[in-house]
Design a protein around this motif. Sequence first.
Motif, PDB file in Angstrom:
ATOM      1  N   VAL A  75       0.980  -1.147   0.328  1.00  0.00           N
ATOM      2  CA  VAL A  75       0.048   0.022   0.097  1.00  0.00           C
ATOM      3  C   VAL A  75       0.781   1.279  -0.006  1.00  0.00           C
ATOM      4  O   VAL A  75       1.974   1.438   0.832  1.00  0.00           O
ATOM      5  CB  VAL A  75      -1.033   0.174   1.131  1.00  0.00           C
ATOM      6  CG1 VAL A  75      -1.713   1.399   1.364  1.00  0.00           C
ATOM      7  CG2 VAL A  75      -1.930  -1.159   1.258  1.00  0.00           C
ATOM      8  N   SER A  89      -2.976   0.742  -4.364  1.00  0.00           N
ATOM      9  CA  SER A  89      -2.162  -0.209  -4.367  1.00  0.00           C
ATOM     10  C   SER A  89      -2.552  -0.842  -5.821  1.00  0.00           C
ATOM     11  O   SER A  89      -3.702  -0.647  -6.402  1.00  0.00           O
ATOM     12  CB  SER A  89      -2.649  -1.577  -3.704  1.00  0.00           C
ATOM     13  OG  SER A  89      -1.862  -2.863  -3.893  1.00  0.00           O
ATOM     14  N   ARG A 104      -4.640  -8.059  -1.698  1.00  0.00           N
ATOM     15  CA  ARG A 104      -4.577  -6.378  -2.236  1.00  0.00           C
ATOM     16  C   ARG A 104      -5.858  -5.553  -1.610  1.00  0.00           C
ATOM     17  O   ARG A 104      -5.568  -4.476  -0.973  1.00  0.00           O
ATOM     18  CB  ARG A 104      -4.412  -6.352  -3.646  1.00  0.00           C
ATOM     19  CG  ARG A 104      -2.920  -6.680  -3.841  1.00  0.00           C
ATOM     20  CD  ARG A 104      -2.684  -6.203  -5.379  1.00  0.00           C
ATOM     21  NE  ARG A 104      -1.522  -6.734  -5.910  1.00  0.00           N
ATOM     22  CZ  ARG A 104      -0.110  -6.025  -5.637  1.00  0.00           C
ATOM     23  NH1 ARG A 104      -0.097  -5.013  -4.808  1.00  0.00           N
ATOM     24  NH2 ARG A 104       0.921  -6.583  -5.950  1.00  0.00           N
ATOM     25  N   LEU A 108      -5.433  -3.094   1.739  1.00  0.00           N
ATOM     26  CA  LEU A 108      -5.611  -1.595   1.047  1.00  0.00           C
ATOM     27  C   LEU A 108      -6.615  -1.153   2.186  1.00  0.00           C
ATOM     28  O   LEU A 108      -6.388  -0.033   2.774  1.00  0.00           O
ATOM     29  CB  LEU A 108      -5.996  -1.472  -0.405  1.00  0.00           C
ATOM     30  CG  LEU A 108      -6.287   0.050  -0.648  1.00  0.00           C
ATOM     31  CD1 LEU A 108      -5.142   0.857  -0.557  1.00  0.00           C
ATOM     32  CD2 LEU A 108      -6.800   0.281  -2.120  1.00  0.00           C
TER      33      LEU A 108
END
Length: 125
Positions: A75, A89, A104, A108
């Motif tokens: 991030v 990201s 992800r 994030l």
Amino acid sequence: MSAGDLRDIIAGLGYTVENERLVVSLPGRRSQMITVRATEDAIEFITPVASARAVEEAGKGPIWLMELNRHSELVQYCIDERGRWVARSGMPPGAVDARELHIRVTALAGAADRVEQAISGKDLY
């Protein structure tokens, strides 16, 4: 990867995308809204963290933002065109699979929410 393929992967994870945005539920009745942008070169996930005003009121500055970036590879934090702090990201489109996308998106959302909590104590985004 087409937008439809990406939408199918996201839907398979239990998220709904509306107007390029998905909402990730977090513990404590908190959530984070993430914008998903797909181009030929990358898939990017972006979420607001704090308004310029909230950052100023909290006494946080660009140095704090740089320190956040020092400790994260997944991030990254930056300031958008509206002066807000945002977390982002990204990944190459060919690398997308459901597992990595889930990692992800949840990383994030969690990271952005922690910074949002530290800055404003609120759950605005």
